[in-house]
Structure formats: structure tokens, C-alpha cells
Design a protein around this motif. Structure first.
Motif, mmCIF file in Angstrom:
data_model
loop_
_atom_site.group_PDB
_atom_site.id
_atom_site.type_symbol
_atom_site.label_atom_id
_atom_site.label_comp_id
_atom_site.label_asym_id
_atom_site.label_seq_id
_atom_site.Cartn_x
_atom_site.Cartn_y
_atom_site.Cartn_z
ATOM 1 N N LEU A 1 44.003 18.453 44.816
ATOM 2 C CA LEU A 1 42.876 18.524 45.739
ATOM 3 C C LEU A 1 43.285 18.184 47.177
ATOM 4 N N LYS A 2 44.070 17.146 47.330
ATOM 5 C CA LYS A 2 44.450 16.762 48.698
ATOM 6 C C LYS A 2 45.126 17.892 49.472
ATOM 7 N N PRO A 3 46.078 18.607 48.857
ATOM 8 C CA PRO A 3 46.677 19.725 49.617
ATOM 9 C C PRO A 3 45.692 20.868 49.910
ATOM 10 N N ILE A 4 44.676 21.028 49.050
ATOM 11 C CA ILE A 4 43.659 22.056 49.359
ATOM 12 C C ILE A 4 42.851 21.600 50.568
ATOM 13 N N ILE A 5 42.461 20.344 50.555
ATOM 14 C CA ILE A 5 41.661 19.822 51.670
ATOM 15 C C ILE A 5 42.450 19.874 52.981
ATOM 16 N N SER A 6 43.715 19.531 52.903
ATOM 17 C CA SER A 6 44.512 19.551 54.140
ATOM 18 C C SER A 6 44.785 20.983 54.602
ATOM 19 N N GLY A 7 44.557 21.951 53.702
ATOM 20 C CA GLY A 7 44.817 23.344 54.048
ATOM 21 C C GLY A 7 46.231 23.789 53.706
ATOM 22 N N GLN A 8 47.026 22.865 53.182
ATOM 23 C CA GLN A 8 48.405 23.203 52.819
ATOM 24 C C GLN A 8 48.432 24.235 51.693
ATOM 25 N N TRP A 9 47.489 24.107 50.754
ATOM 26 C CA TRP A 9 47.315 25.073 49.677
ATOM 27 C C TRP A 9 45.889 25.625 49.737
ATOM 28 N N THR A 10 45.648 26.699 49.011
ATOM 29 C CA THR A 10 44.262 27.191 48.883
ATOM 30 C C THR A 10 43.862 27.205 47.408
ATOM 31 N N GLY A 11 42.559 27.412 47.169
ATOM 32 C CA GLY A 11 42.061 27.444 45.798
ATOM 33 C C GLY A 11 41.405 28.779 45.467
ATOM 34 N N THR A 12 41.264 29.067 44.179
ATOM 35 C CA THR A 12 40.537 30.267 43.750
ATOM 36 C C THR A 12 39.617 29.909 42.585
ATOM 37 N N MET A 13 38.718 30.817 42.254
ATOM 38 C CA MET A 13 37.895 30.733 41.049
ATOM 39 C C MET A 13 38.228 31.950 40.197
ATOM 40 N N CYS A 14 38.740 31.741 38.980
ATOM 41 C CA CYS A 14 39.096 32.865 38.099
ATOM 42 C C CYS A 14 38.133 32.914 36.928
ATOM 43 N N LEU A 15 37.073 33.703 37.082
ATOM 44 C CA LEU A 15 36.046 33.798 36.047
ATOM 45 C C LEU A 15 36.079 35.165 35.373
ATOM 46 N N THR A 16 35.909 36.205 36.184
ATOM 47 C CA THR A 16 35.651 37.543 35.673
ATOM 48 C C THR A 16 36.850 38.135 34.937
ATOM 49 N N GLU A 17 36.562 38.879 33.872
ATOM 50 C CA GLU A 17 37.586 39.644 33.161
ATOM 51 C C GLU A 17 37.112 41.099 33.101
ATOM 52 N N PRO A 18 38.003 42.010 32.732
ATOM 53 C CA PRO A 18 37.603 43.422 32.805
ATOM 54 C C PRO A 18 36.303 43.733 32.069
ATOM 55 N N HIS A 19 36.079 43.090 30.933
ATOM 56 C CA HIS A 19 34.896 43.410 30.126
ATOM 57 C C HIS A 19 33.790 42.386 30.332
ATOM 58 N N CYS A 20 34.003 41.400 31.183
ATOM 59 C CA CYS A 20 32.932 40.409 31.341
ATOM 60 C C CYS A 20 32.791 39.927 32.765
ATOM 61 N N GLY A 21 31.609 40.127 33.302
ATOM 62 C CA GLY A 21 31.294 39.698 34.649
ATOM 63 C C GLY A 21 30.154 38.703 34.581
ATOM 64 N N SER A 22 28.923 39.195 34.607
ATOM 65 C CA SER A 22 27.769 38.303 34.530
ATOM 66 C C SER A 22 27.737 37.541 33.205
ATOM 67 N N ASP A 23 28.281 38.132 32.156
ATOM 68 C CA ASP A 23 28.184 37.565 30.813
ATOM 69 C C ASP A 23 29.487 36.853 30.459
ATOM 70 N N LEU A 24 29.593 35.579 30.903
ATOM 71 C CA LEU A 24 30.855 34.848 30.722
ATOM 72 C C LEU A 24 31.134 34.514 29.263
ATOM 73 N N GLY A 25 30.110 34.559 28.430
ATOM 74 C CA GLY A 25 30.312 34.272 27.010
ATOM 75 C C GLY A 25 31.330 35.200 26.361
ATOM 76 N N LEU A 26 31.565 36.353 26.984
ATOM 77 C CA LEU A 26 32.479 37.339 26.399
ATOM 78 C C LEU A 26 33.944 37.067 26.737
ATOM 79 N N LEU A 27 34.233 36.019 27.513
ATOM 80 C CA LEU A 27 35.604 35.958 28.027
ATOM 81 C C LEU A 27 36.649 35.609 26.972
ATOM 82 N N LYS A 28 37.853 36.121 27.177
ATOM 83 C CA LYS A 28 38.901 36.105 26.150
ATOM 84 C C LYS A 28 40.151 35.310 26.538
#
Lengths: 596, 596
Positions: A152-179
Motif C-alpha cells: 500500500l505505501k508504494p501505491i500511495i507514494s505513487g511509486q507503484w500503481t494498483g488495478t482491480m481484476c474482476l471481469t473475465e471473458p464470460h463474466c462481467g456483471s455476474d461475478l458468481g460465474l468467475l473461474k
């Protein structure tokens, strides 16, 4: 050709005069958040966004991101990387983060105003820090101490960045399908394997390391959404002591070619037994994800707002400059061959739609952001709980409506330019293309609407709605005797009453048929958005009149409010009629007969 | 990935069952326009559009047009030129032209259905014949015999194409400002000098010669729109005897880089003393231009319709295929991990919006096109005059509303795809980008609205409106006792009544202040469009029920009409309230205070 000036005056008016954020900061004990400091920071932010980021907007659209298939590397558009270095150098990445994590601990609501500037200046660029901010929130609330130290500290300092990896090819709104799978390893880490798509900033050249927050399933996880866990997967293998090693087994497989936001890298991310660390409890990943997502939803709402404002600024400048046609009520510009566009009532209709939604939306969004401050800083548990409830209710409205309005206003503003709006050089069509993603990512408008009506209203017996209605009622009571506000107070009280009635009606129908929720939800969202803005506009007039402002400013607030009440608020009546029509007219047609 | 199937069945239903075009053709004595011939031509057109043009849509978007600065030459996207050769070979360019000019003399309304197919298959490509069609109408009605022989016949045969050169850098909607000059020459021709912009098909590689119809001023012309004349300016110098010579002094200076319709060359055209011939009377150029423009406006309306239909077809296919989430009222697809999108009420709302506006819009547009047939072929002068009046009233509605709905539906259809809609490969974002020009060119929506309310309604004392209201009244009277239609007939009668009242109200206000016209016009246009479609939907149900159609078809019409009346028609009430609010809320804010 496309310009941007940060609306500092209106931001201060909304934040301090209307919402009273400065008083809130004092009450919450944020001692360093004094007006003189905040004003200086806001002015500096305006300068940074107007001069560093705004010129990159067209460049990013033109160049897009580069992708090297051989190495999986992504190159951001010219100037993006350098602007990020300046952003970090200026301390902007750490603005609202806690002091003990290296942040400057300024309020989130103040940060929201500055975020609007970033998005208006260069939406695509703004997506990189946006995702870092989401990751920050998730790690701040759910990360273990060592995870906060190492990641977290390097993200806050801007040294690193963060992402959110949720979606998969067959699942977007419906996260229950994720594999995507996470296998426990002997050292306590996990091997994460799977494919994620639509990953904003999944790869780029701003920083050497990228911290992916990845939803995946443990081997014994229950099916559906109850079996999802959240993992930290760094681009470079990173040990618990912070030692950074070789490339992790995660790689960008390709980037999307999109309608807009060309400078924002949208990546397919392939995880192939990549080193990962569990965040929080097993199978409780959605909790942490919602922390991220709520932050991101407010942030995307601000993107919508930002696009309204930039669209408006440019349409206004063009409508004043461009001479075309004569006013129907007589020439206004006798010494010139034609009048400026702004004399035409229909041009004014489009401009005032943008103006009223920008300034109204700003109050709506910044007020919601102050609830984040209360939630995170208040020492009174009841106050925190109330803030959480109201924030939960307002988040889908902020996200859903500001992005829909962003699209509507980009449309109007382009229209003011006529054929020139359709041509790239004026930059208006880019705003329209960029805006189009905002009603989709971080949950479509349909998903926001279900969240608002199903989860945040019906499941909670209307708790958030009641709190907002109480704010309206108190305002109406306070100004009941003020003749100069009657034109706003009366219609506001009327739609507020109808809002409650419609909620009851839909709720009753939904008990008999759950599809009534989905059938009413989007119209309910729009209805709610328009009533919420009516409240903020009425309040804005009251506050402006009572305050020490130039006469022109007061007049502009009042006339814009009049426009809003006369020409935007009536949309509620179409939405009310549609909601009341029920689900039957949506469900009657057999799916097989849609092409009959 | 983006598909297109010509909606032949619904076109026949609209054209013959609902509008009765086949009976009209017989009445007008168009003897060869028999159903068996027309049906065979329509099937062949469907094949041509589905197999030859539809695959070019993505290609044209990707490649765009090339421009060679050295020669001023424009290269159309791969396949465009070859498709044009097939189009000409198949006789499609001559479909509706008079026999004595080499045409096949089929009705314009039949041609309109086929034009919808072209635009849905490949909008950018369709712009080239669209402009030829406009030039055809102008030359047919206003050209001298030798001009028809020399210039019109090759346009009809497809050997040459036509353009409309109106806009200049400083003048778009306001043609009175135009500066291009035409100097009389000793041989009776004119030397045309000036710069025109936004010239669709101003240069291309389909044909060797291009016939530009150019608005310009004679040396002694009065200022403003009363001093505008129309000239033929061929790309290759062409003598009165038809001899084609060297390049004329007209040249493409550049092409625009646009949001969409990349395959449609939008040219800056520089005329430098180019050889030209006057069409019609000096200073009466706008008359001939309006002939072209009205044709082009109906044609652009069809473009809007085409985009609604193609958007809808693809969104429907995706919504049936894509599994995501569960129906709120219980799983519909138990053996699969999720239900198809089409179970969700909000997806159905978006799909049915498209379906109801496509099929409703088709009846509206094709009916208007039958009025062109009456106007051009009836031997009864009163009938022709009535057709002209009603057509004049309907043209801005067809153009204005079908293009606005085209944008709305491209938006909904993209939304059904979620994130995939924003990615280029699915082709949905192209439809949205292409649609965006349609509310701008051939007169913006604001211009259509002024034409409808100012010129076609108030200046003519509501003559066109009265005729349309009479159609509605007759229908309502005819079906007053039909219980199965009550749900449509009653609300239709109500909004028709309100339509008349609103017109009177606005008219009265406008007598006091001409700005009231501009303040009400766009809402009046939308209001009118929604009422007109309510009529056509009510009629469609009546006709479907009475006819020999499969039960599924009848059910689809009724359910779609129900949706339309319940969820689209209520928009009229917001527009009515806005119109009634008057011009004050648009004019109150001083132009200098818009950024206060």
C-alpha cells in the motif's frame, strides 16, 4: 482546440457554501484542513490540470496505447509518463491517504473536487490514479499490516500503481460465474491462474511494479459469489519483507481497441500460476471488492461530472463566438452579419442543460464524498452508520446519473457545434466517445439501478431514502416562509412526496413479482437523480442569495435553477408514469418473438 | 461480427398492409409496380445489401478514405468502388427515376424501403447514391432539357454521381451568409469561385465525372438568402452537347477526420473560376436547393431508421446468446450457469425501445415517402397540394426524430453489450459513432424543429397538422367500438387532442414573442414524433389483427404497441410541460453570466 479551465469558484461554492465541508472538517478534527491551505492546494491543482494534463487529452486520443506482443509491454501516449512523474513529485497521489501510510490525510471530499479536475483535463490519464485509489481503499480496510507496508505505501507514494481484476471473458456483471483459481502454496502464498479482461491499467510504463487485486476461487470454494476471494498479485514478485524480485507469472496478452479513452490501457491479463497473497478472509473477497468498487463508483460518477463540465465550457465558448443566423425576436448583433449562436433559445436550452447538470451534479457528488469523510473519521458510531447508509443510497445515483448526464451533455455540446462537432479537430467528438464508457464500467446503469432500488432501498426498508427525504423536508420547512424561494420549495416538496409514494408502490408490486424491481429500476434511478438535483438547486439558490457573492453570480444560480425546475425536473413525470406501468409490458413478449 | 438481415417481412407489412402502398400505386397508374415484381426486386435488394454492402461496413470504418494532397484525389475504402460497380450493373441507381431519363420508374416509397437496407448495410457507402438522388431531384424539377440530357441521365445511370455544395466555413445553417461567387461568361456559362466545406462525396474514385450542384451569388445579387443561385459545376468540363473535356477548376483541398462514417468522404472543395451552368432562375437557387434538401432530409431520416434496426438486430442476438445473471423471478435456464440477458426486464426495456422505434419509425417514414409518389404522379391537383402540405409537415419529423431515435437506440443497443459494446470488434460502437452525424447534417434537429413549428405549422396555420390529426381521428372513430383496441385508441385520442391544444398555446405565445417558437420547437418536434408513432402503432395492431398473419406476428405487434404506449408515449408529458414553461427560463440568464 478543446480547452479546460478548472471551475474553482463553483467548486468552492458547492463544497463550502452549500455543503459546509469546512465546518465538517473542523467537526471531524481534521486540523490541517483549513481553508487557506485547501484553497492554495486547489489553485495549484487547477494549474497542474490545466497546464500539464489538459494538453494531453487530444494527444492520448490520437496516439492511443502501444502494445508489444513479444514482451507484453504497454506504452502509454506521449507525455503520459512524464505527467505521472510530475503528479507523484507534486504529492498528488498521496493527497487523501492516511498520514501513517505516507499520505497527506486531506479529506476525501476535497480530493473528489480535485479528481473532477483530473478527469476533465484528461479522462484516460485519470484512470491510472483512479485504479490506484480503489486499490488503496481495499488494502487500507482489508489488508494485513505487512501488506499495507509492502504494497500500500508504494501505491500511495505513487511509486507503484494498483488495478482491480474482476471481469473475465464470460463474466462481467455476474461475478458468481468467475473461474480464476488460486492454489495455496507451501509458503503461505497462492498460485493464481486465469484470464481477466477489461483490466484498466493492467500494464503500462508509468512504474516498474503494478499491484493487481484479483478475484479468484480457492480450490474448495463454494460455487457462486460466496466462493470468491481477493488476492494481491504483483507484476514483479514481491516478498513479505518487501524485496522485489523477478517478473511474476502475470502478463498482458493484448489491449482492446475501443471507441474512446484511447490513452487508458484496457488489458487482457493472463495469470499463469502467479504469486499471490490472500487479502482478508477466504471466500469473503466480495466484501473487500465492494470497498474498492464503491470508491471506484463515486470516482466514475466524478468522471461523468467532469465530462459535463468540459463539454459545457467548450460549447459555451463556441456559442458565444460563432455567428450564425439571427435571433427570431430581432437582430442582437446589428453591426455583424449574424448573431452569435447563444441568442438562439434552443442553443441556450442545450447549454443550460449542461450548466444545470454540471453545477447540480457537483453538489450531489461532493456531498456524497463528505459522507466518506464522516464514515472514515467520525468518532460517533451512530453518525458513521448513518453516513454509511446515506452514502450507500447515493452512490448508485452519483455513478448512474452523472455518467448518463455526462453522455447527454457531451451530446448536446457536440450538437451546439453543428458539423464542426463531428470533426476531430474540435475535440467535442472525443468527449462524446470518452463519455460512452462511463455508463458501463464499474457496473452499468442497469446494475446501479438494481443496486439503488433492490439493495439500497427495498432491502433496507428505504433507510437511505428516508434520510435524504428528511434533508429535503428540513430545507422546505426552513424556507417555507421565504417568498423568494417558493418557486423552488413547492415543486421540490411535491416531487419529494411523490418519490416516497412511488417507492412504496414499486415495493408492494415487487413483493408479488420480483421482476417488478428490474422493470422499474432504471426509471427509479433517473427519477431519484432528478429529485436529488432539484433539492441541491433549491439549496444553491438559498445559499447564494444569503451569501456574500456578486450579483451576477446570484443571478446565474437563480436563473439556472429556474431552468432546471422548468425544463429538466418535468422528466420525472415521464419516469413516474413508466414506473407505474409495471413489468407486464416488458415481459409480455415471448423472447422467441422479438424478431417477429 | 456485426450482422444485418434486411427486415423484408416488416417492410412489406408496413408498406402494403398498413399504408396500402400497393393500392396507391394502382390508383396512381404505376402499372408495372405490381406486387410480384416488387417482391422479387425487394428480395434481390435484400440479397445485394446483405452480401455485398453489409460486409463493407466494418472495412470502411477501419480504412476510411485516403487523400492525396498532390492530386486532390480521394480513394474510398477497399471494396467500395467494386460494390458501386455492382450497384450500377444491377440497375439500382436508376430504380425510381423516370423512364424517359433512363430510369425504371418504380415508386419513391418502394425505393425508400430499399434505401433503408442500404443505410443499414453500410451507411457510409450509402451516402454516395444518397447525394446522387438529391441531385437527381433538383435537376429533374429545375434543370433545362439539355441539362437533364447531359448531366442527369449519367447520374441516373450511375455513370456519374452528384453532390450538394451548400456549406462554407463561416456558414452552415445560415445560408444567407454564403460568399461563393459566380461570374457570367461570354458563352453563357459562369465562372464559380469559392470554398465549400463538408461536401459529402465531393471527390471519390467511383466514377470519372462528378456533378456538383453549387450555391453561389451572381455579381449583382441581393444580400442574404434572396441572392443565392444554383449552379451545375462538373468535375470534368462538360460542354452543352455532352462532350467531356479536361479537369474543371474544382478540386478537393482536404478531407475531414470524423467521429464516424469514415468511408464517406467529407471534402473541402475549392472552386477557382470553375465552369458552371445556372439551374433555374437567377437568385432563386434556394427553391431548387429545397427540392434537393427535402429529398435528402427524408433520406437522412431513413439513415436513422436503418441504424435503429441494425443496432436492434445485433443487440437482440447478443441478448439471447450471452448468459449473465439470473432472472430475479427465478432461474429461466436451470441447466446453464446463468440466464440469457433477455430475461432481465431492463434489457427488454432497451430492446423494446429499439423494436418499437424501428417498426414504428418505418411506418412513419414509408408513409411520408408515399406522399412523394402522390405529389409526383397524381393527376389531381388538390390531391397533389394536400400531399405536399402533409409531406412538408412530416419531413422534419421523419428527419428530426428518426435520427434522434437512431442515436438513442444505438446507445441502448451498445449498452446491452456491456463492456463488449465499447470495443471495436463487435461493431456496436461504430453504429453509435455513425449515428451521431445524422442529427446534424441536412439541417440539425434544432433546424428541423424550427421548420416544423415555425414554417410548416404556424406559417401555414396548422394545415399539415390538421391533416394528420384527421387521419388519427378517422382511425379512432373507425375503431371506437373495438374493445380489443381501446387500450390504444383512448390514449391516442387524448394525445392527439393535446397536440392541437399545445400548438394553439405556443402559437398564441409566439405572436407576443417570436423567441417562444425557438424555445418550444425541439420539444414540439419530439412531442409530435411520439404522437405520430402512437398513431402508427395503434394502426399496426388493428391491421395485424385483421390480417392473415401468424399468431406470433400478431402477438409481437400487440405487445410492442403495449410497450410503446406504456413506456415511450409518456415522454410526451415531459415535453408538454417543458413547452408550456415558455421562453423566459431560457432567456433570463444574461449571455455574459453563463460562466458565472
Amino acid at each position: 482546440m478543446n480547452r479546460y479551465t478548472a471551475p474553482v469558484r463553483d467548486m468552492k461554492f458547492a463544497l463550502y457554501d452549500v455543503i459546509g465541508a469546512d465546518k465538517l472538517y473542523a467537526k471531524l478534527g481534521i486540523e490541517h484542513a483549513q481553508r487557506d491551505l485547501l484553497d492554495a492546494v486547489m489553485e495549484e491543482a487547477a494549474r497542474f490540470n490545466e497546464t500539464v494534463l489538459a494538453p494531453l487529452n487530444a494527444v492520448g486520443d490520437e496516439h492511443g496505447c502501444g502494445f508489444d506482443k513479444a514482451t507484453g509491454a504497454v506504452t502509454t501516449p506521449p507525455g503520459y509518463k512524464e505527467a505521472y512523474a510530475q503528479f507523484v513529485e507534486g504529492g498528488w497521489s498521496a493527497l487523501t491517504a492516511p498520514e501513517h501510510l505516507g499520505g497527506q490525510d486531506l479529506p476525501e471530499s476535497f480530493g473528489a473536487a480535485l479528481k473532477e479536475m483530473i478527469d476533465a483535463a484528461c479522462l484516460s490519464w485519470g484512470n491510472y490514479p483512479l485504479l490506484s485509489h480503489g486499490a488503496t481503499e481495499a488494502l487500507k480496510h482489508h489488508g494485513e499490516a505487512w501488506q499495507q507496508e509492502v504494497f500500500l505505501k508504494p501505491i500511495i507514494s505513487g511509486q507503484w500503481t494498483g488495478t482491480m481484476c474482476l471481469t473475465e471473458p464470460h463474466c462481467g456483471s455476474d461475478l458468481g460465474l468467475l473461474k480464476t483459481k488460486a492454489e495455496p502454496q507451501a509458503d503461505g502464498s497462492y498460485a493464481v491462474t486465469g484470464t481477466k479482461i477489461f483490466i484498466t491499467g493492467g500494464e503500462h510504463d508509468f512504474t516498474d511494479n503494478i499491484v493487481h487485486l484479483v478475484l479468484a476461487r480457492l480450490p474448495d470454494a463454494p460455487a457462486g459469489t460466496k466462493g470468491i476471494s481477493l488476492f494481491i498479485v504483483p507484476k514483479l514478485r514481491t516478498a513479505r519483507d518487501g524485496t522485489v524480485g523477478e517478473r511474476n507469472a502475470v502478463r498482458c496478452g493484448s489491449i482492446e481497441h475501443k471507441m474512446g479513452i484511447h490513452g487508458s490501457a484496457t488489458c487482457v491479463m493472463n495469470f499463469d500460476g502467479a504469486q499471490g497473497y490472500l487479502i482478508g478472509q477466504p471466500n469473503k473477497g466480495l466484501n473487500a471488492m465492494f470497498t474498492m468498487m464503491n470508491t471506484a463508483r463515486l470516482a466514475v460518477g466524478l468522471q461523468g461530472l467532469a465530462l459535463i463540465d468540459r463539454s459545457y465550457q467548450n460549447a459555451l465558448a463556441y456559442s458565444r463566438d460563432r455567428l450564425q443566423g439571427r435571433s427570431l425576436s430581432g437582430a442582437k448583433n446589428r453591426d455583424k452579419p449574424a448573431d452569435p449562436l447563444i441568442v438562439h433559445p434552443d442553443i441556450r436550452r442545450m447549454l443550460l442543460t449542461c450548466k444545470s447538470l454540471a453545477e447540480g451534479g457537483r453538489m450531489l457528488a461532493l456531498h456524497a464524498a463528505t459522507l466518506v469523510d464522516v464514515l472514515e473519521r467520525s468518532k460517533d458510531e451512530a453518525e458513521r452508520k448513518d453516513a454509511d447508509t446515506l452514502l450507500g443510497f447515493l452512490t448508485p445515483i452519483v455513478k448512474g446519473m452523472l455518467t448518463e448526464w455526462g453522455n447527454e451533455c457531451a451530446y448536446h455540446a457536440l450538437q451546439c457545434f453543428g458539423g464542426h462537432g463531428y470533426v476531430r479537430e474540435w475535440g467535442m467528438e472525443q468527449l462524446a466517445r470518452d463519455a460512452r464508457i462511463t455508463t458501463i464500467y464499474e457496473g452499468t446503469t442497469g446494475i446501479q439501478a438494481l443496486d439503488l432500488l433492490g439493495r439500497k432501498t427495498m432491502q433496507l426498508q428505504g433507510a437511505g431514502l428516508q434520510m435524504f427525504l428528511k434533508m429535503i423536508q428540513e430545507f422546505c420547512t426552513e424556507h417555507a416562509q421565504d417568498a423568494s424561494l417558493t418557486e423552488f420549495v413547492l415543486p421540490l416538496a411535491e416531487v419529494a412526496k411523490q418519490w416516497g409514494e412511488l417507492t412504496m408502490e414499486v415495493g408492494k408490486k415487487a413483493m408479488a413479482n420480483a421482476d417488478e424491481v428490474g422493470a422499474a429500476s432504471v426509471d427509479y434511478l433517473f427519477y431519484s437523480g432528478y429529485v436529488a438535483l432539484a433539492f441541491w438547486w433549491a439549496k444553491a439558490v438559498a445559499v447564494a442569495e444569503a451569501g456574500d457573492h456578486p450579483a451576477g453570480f446570484k443571478s446565474a444560480k437563480r436563473e439556472t435553477a429556474r431552468f432546471y425546475f422548468a425544463r429538466i425536473l418535468p422528466r420525472t413525470q415521464a419516469h413516474a408514469a413508466v414506473m407505474r406501468s409495471g413489468a407486464g409490458n416488458l415481459l409480455g413478449l415471448d423472447a422467441a418473438l422479438f424478431d417477429s
